[in-house]
Every structure is written in structure tokens, then in C-alpha cells.
Write a protein that holds these residues in place. Structure first.
Motif, mmCIF file in Angstrom:
data_model
loop_
_atom_site.group_PDB
_atom_site.id
_atom_site.type_symbol
_atom_site.label_atom_id
_atom_site.label_comp_id
_atom_site.label_asym_id
_atom_site.label_seq_id
_atom_site.Cartn_x
_atom_site.Cartn_y
_atom_site.Cartn_z
ATOM 1 N N VAL A 49 0.929 -1.404 -0.077
ATOM 2 C CA VAL A 49 0.058 -0.166 0.088
ATOM 3 C C VAL A 49 0.954 1.328 -0.083
ATOM 4 O O VAL A 49 1.927 1.351 0.582
ATOM 5 C CB VAL A 49 -0.998 -0.021 1.129
ATOM 6 N N GLU A 50 0.704 2.261 -1.017
ATOM 7 C CA GLU A 50 0.988 3.432 -0.979
ATOM 8 C C GLU A 50 0.551 4.555 -0.401
ATOM 9 O O GLU A 50 -0.765 4.897 -0.978
ATOM 10 C CB GLU A 50 1.593 3.762 -2.330
ATOM 11 N N ILE A 51 0.712 4.994 0.973
ATOM 12 C CA ILE A 51 -0.245 5.954 1.728
ATOM 13 C C ILE A 51 0.149 7.602 0.930
ATOM 14 O O ILE A 51 1.261 7.729 1.115
ATOM 15 C CB ILE A 51 0.004 5.953 3.211
ATOM 16 N N GLY A 52 -0.857 8.153 0.332
ATOM 17 C CA GLY A 52 -0.396 9.569 0.034
ATOM 18 C C GLY A 52 0.261 9.152 -1.570
ATOM 19 O O GLY A 52 0.932 9.704 -1.973
ATOM 20 N N CYS A 53 -0.501 8.464 -2.478
ATOM 21 C CA CYS A 53 0.056 8.153 -3.934
ATOM 22 C C CYS A 53 0.117 9.389 -4.698
ATOM 23 O O CYS A 53 0.678 9.159 -5.728
ATOM 24 C CB CYS A 53 -0.647 6.876 -4.260
ATOM 25 N N SER A 54 -0.734 10.167 -4.339
ATOM 26 C CA SER A 54 -0.620 11.607 -5.413
ATOM 27 C C SER A 54 -1.120 10.911 -6.853
ATOM 28 O O SER A 54 -1.953 10.016 -6.998
ATOM 29 C CB SER A 54 0.438 12.390 -5.249
ATOM 30 N N ILE A 55 -0.571 11.524 -7.605
ATOM 31 C CA ILE A 55 -1.045 11.135 -9.306
ATOM 32 C C ILE A 55 -0.129 9.960 -9.673
ATOM 33 O O ILE A 55 -0.310 9.545 -11.094
ATOM 34 C CB ILE A 55 -0.631 12.437 -10.081
ATOM 35 N N ALA A 64 5.896 -2.621 -10.296
ATOM 36 C CA ALA A 64 6.952 -3.528 -10.874
ATOM 37 C C ALA A 64 7.485 -4.325 -9.751
ATOM 38 O O ALA A 64 8.090 -5.748 -10.207
ATOM 39 C CB ALA A 64 7.915 -3.152 -11.784
ATOM 40 N N ARG A 65 7.350 -4.177 -8.468
ATOM 41 C CA ARG A 65 7.903 -4.917 -7.353
ATOM 42 C C ARG A 65 6.860 -5.535 -6.535
ATOM 43 O O ARG A 65 7.224 -6.106 -5.583
ATOM 44 C CB ARG A 65 8.998 -3.710 -6.622
ATOM 45 N N CYS A 66 5.630 -5.497 -7.131
ATOM 46 C CA CYS A 66 4.269 -5.897 -6.204
ATOM 47 C C CYS A 66 3.352 -6.845 -7.138
ATOM 48 O O CYS A 66 3.096 -6.378 -8.163
ATOM 49 C CB CYS A 66 3.596 -4.749 -5.474
ATOM 50 N N ASP A 67 2.951 -7.813 -6.150
ATOM 51 C CA ASP A 67 1.990 -8.640 -7.010
ATOM 52 C C ASP A 67 0.663 -7.670 -7.037
ATOM 53 O O ASP A 67 -0.243 -7.973 -7.704
ATOM 54 C CB ASP A 67 1.753 -9.816 -6.009
ATOM 55 N N HIS A 68 0.333 -7.029 -5.693
ATOM 56 C CA HIS A 68 -0.743 -6.222 -5.733
ATOM 57 C C HIS A 68 -0.622 -5.083 -5.000
ATOM 58 O O HIS A 68 0.457 -5.073 -4.091
ATOM 59 C CB HIS A 68 -1.912 -6.951 -4.917
ATOM 60 N N LEU A 69 -1.045 -3.646 -5.274
ATOM 61 C CA LEU A 69 -0.286 -2.350 -4.957
ATOM 62 C C LEU A 69 -1.832 -1.866 -4.703
ATOM 63 O O LEU A 69 -2.525 -1.588 -5.895
ATOM 64 C CB LEU A 69 0.556 -1.922 -5.891
ATOM 65 N N LEU A 70 -1.835 -1.108 -3.748
ATOM 66 C CA LEU A 70 -3.315 -0.086 -3.287
ATOM 67 C C LEU A 70 -2.477 1.219 -3.329
ATOM 68 O O LEU A 70 -1.695 1.573 -2.381
ATOM 69 C CB LEU A 70 -3.981 -0.651 -2.201
ATOM 70 N N GLY A 71 -2.933 1.981 -3.928
ATOM 71 C CA GLY A 71 -2.693 3.512 -3.751
ATOM 72 C C GLY A 71 -3.708 4.196 -3.189
ATOM 73 O O GLY A 71 -4.702 4.248 -3.544
ATOM 74 N N LEU A 72 -3.366 5.140 -1.948
ATOM 75 C CA LEU A 72 -4.554 5.772 -1.272
ATOM 76 C C LEU A 72 -3.926 7.472 -1.323
ATOM 77 O O LEU A 72 -3.033 7.733 -1.307
ATOM 78 C CB LEU A 72 -4.440 5.450 0.302
ATOM 79 N N ASP A 73 -5.035 8.133 -1.340
ATOM 80 C CA ASP A 73 -4.995 9.616 -1.253
ATOM 81 C C ASP A 73 -6.373 10.111 -1.071
ATOM 82 O O ASP A 73 -7.292 9.672 -1.032
ATOM 83 C CB ASP A 73 -4.370 10.040 -2.859
ATOM 84 N N VAL A 74 -6.058 11.594 -0.387
ATOM 85 C CA VAL A 74 -7.193 12.225 0.327
ATOM 86 C C VAL A 74 -7.703 12.974 -1.101
ATOM 87 O O VAL A 74 -9.039 13.351 -0.822
ATOM 88 C CB VAL A 74 -6.886 13.097 1.180
ATOM 89 N N ALA A 75 -7.549 13.321 -2.088
ATOM 90 C CA ALA A 75 -7.841 14.013 -3.257
ATOM 91 C C ALA A 75 -8.281 13.147 -4.218
ATOM 92 O O ALA A 75 -7.469 12.414 -4.835
ATOM 93 C CB ALA A 75 -6.677 14.989 -3.364
ATOM 94 N N GLU A 115 6.747 11.508 1.421
ATOM 95 C CA GLU A 115 6.439 12.788 1.738
ATOM 96 C C GLU A 115 4.942 12.987 2.142
ATOM 97 O O GLU A 115 4.167 13.936 1.666
ATOM 98 C CB GLU A 115 6.623 13.489 0.240
ATOM 99 N N ILE A 116 4.740 12.394 3.345
ATOM 100 C CA ILE A 116 3.201 12.749 3.805
ATOM 101 C C ILE A 116 3.110 12.869 5.530
ATOM 102 O O ILE A 116 2.117 13.510 5.548
ATOM 103 C CB ILE A 116 2.141 11.670 3.661
ATOM 104 N N ILE A 117 4.064 12.509 6.193
ATOM 105 C CA ILE A 117 3.896 12.545 7.429
ATOM 106 C C ILE A 117 4.079 13.930 8.155
ATOM 107 O O ILE A 117 3.345 14.042 8.954
ATOM 108 C CB ILE A 117 5.248 11.833 8.263
ATOM 109 N N TYR A 118 4.639 14.733 7.473
ATOM 110 C CA TYR A 118 4.462 16.038 7.925
ATOM 111 C C TYR A 118 3.260 16.988 7.676
ATOM 112 O O TYR A 118 3.089 18.120 8.107
ATOM 113 C CB TYR A 118 5.694 17.062 7.503
ATOM 114 N N TYR A 119 2.119 16.138 6.867
ATOM 115 C CA TYR A 119 0.759 17.033 6.866
ATOM 116 C C TYR A 119 -0.004 16.652 7.984
ATOM 117 O O TYR A 119 -1.068 17.270 8.120
ATOM 118 C CB TYR A 119 0.196 16.329 5.703
#
Length: 197
Positions: A49-55, A64-75, A115-119
Motif C-alpha cells: 500500500v502506498e499512502i499518499g500516492c498523489s498522481i 513492478a515490485r508488487c503482486d498487488h498494490l493499493l494507492g491511497l490519497d485524500v484527493a 512525503e506525507i507524515i509532516y501533513y
């Protein structure tokens, strides 16, 4: 003290610029993404899972390194752009994030926070660390990559935010262990691993 940034802050950013941090054109971002992928501890992850995947610029490379990948974003605008970018990757999906309040279903063996923890304010960072611990499979890796320069619009700077996250994530019986760190003049990269059992 500044409070965690709300989803509306990011909605406004994307309404004004579809790539507000220049992920698609920045030499800094390109080099940082290469370093991020090189620092992954495993050649392949079953579920990430990529938290804060943006665009979705890092998402596309991480896929390319994952069998399954979930991207999350608030926008939603960012998610729409990410889905378009990764349309040819059927093992990648995207969802609107309500973290740390409501984690996505399931668990993951790689959790990426770039690049998301400081939000988040300090309470939000601690809540995010708890949410990440709940999302982590036994033996999961957690990677943090954060800018060290000025962050005047954000509740915390990179050093403070990452240190607070690491303190929370490594505490307790199921606390993660620091396994790798790297630092450039511009960003820091931290990799944690949760206990295998």
C-alpha cells in the motif's frame, strides 16, 4: 500548534495545478524515487500500500515490485490521474483515503509513506503509526521518505514528523525495528520491519 491538514487543502492544490509538486518533471523526485526503490529490502512484495500516492508517479514504478498494490490519497483528482497513469497495470488499484481514521481492509507486507507524515500534527502522526501497525502483516516493511527542507505550510517539518512516527512505531510489544536509514542533504529515507511472529 498547527493542526493536521484537511482533505480540502489538497483538493485546492490539485484544482490549481494537476501536478503541484512537479512529480512528473522534477529531477529531485526522479532521483529520490530511484533511491526509494533501490532501498526496498525485498525484490518483490505480495501486497503493498502506498499512502499518499498523489498522481501515481511513484506508484507506477513501485508496481513492478508488487503482486498487488493499493494507492491511497485524500484527493479524488489525484486518484483519477493516478488511475489513468496506471491503467495498463491491472494489479494496481486506488481508493480514497481516510487514514488514520479508517484504514483500508486487509494487511500488507509493504507500507510506503513518501512525503506525507509532516501533513499531520503530533497526534495525527501517532494515530498514523497505530494505523500502520494495524495494516502490517507479520514481518512487513514500512518505508518512509521525507523532505528535510522548509515546510512552512505544514504542521511539522520532516525531521520532527519522521522522528515522532518512528518513536510511536517502534514502541510496544509489536513495535517495528529500524533496519535501514539513509540521508541526503534534501531527504531522509527510513525503513522499519515489524516482527515476523
Amino acid at each position: 500548534m498547527a493542526k493536521s491538514l484537511e482533505a480540502g487543502y489538497f483538493d485546492k492544490l490539485y484544482a490549481g495545478d494537476p501536478d503541484p509538486w512537479k512529480f512528473t518533471t522534477s529531477a529531485y523526485e526522479d532521483a529520490k524515487y530511484s533511491a526509494t526503490l533501490a532501498a526496498l529490502l525485498r525484490k518483490r512484495y505480495a501486497s503493498a500500500v502506498e499512502i499518499g500516492c498523489s498522481i501515481g508517479v511513484l506508484t507506477e514504478r513501485l508496481a513492478a515490485r508488487c503482486d498487488h498494490l493499493l494507492g491511497l490519497d485524500v484527493a479524488q483528482a489525484a486518484l483519477d490521474a493516478a488511475a489513468k497513469r496506471c491503467a495498463a497495470l491491472p494489479h494496481v488499484e486506488f481508493a480514497l483515503s481516510t487514514l488514520p481514521a479508517t484504514p483500508p481492509p486487509g494487511t500488507f507486507d509493504l507500507i510506503m509513506l513518501s512525503e506525507i507524515i509532516y501533513y499531520f500534527d503530533r497526534d495525527g502522526v501517532a494515530a498514523m503509526a497505530r494505523a500502520v501497525a494495524g495494516m502490517a502483516r507479520a514481518g512487513a516493511d514500512v518505508m518512509l521518505v521525507h523532505w528535510l527542507g522548509p515546510t512552512p505550510d505544514y504542521p511539522l517539518d520532516g525531521e520532527t514528523a519522521v522522528t515522532a512516527f518512528l518513536d510511536a512505531a517502534t514502541a510496544g510489544a509489536r513495535g517495528a525495528t529500524m533496519v535501514a536509514q539513509d540521508r541526503t542533504p534534501e531527504y531522509r529515507l527510513d525503513v522499519l520491519r515489524f516482527p515476523a511472529g
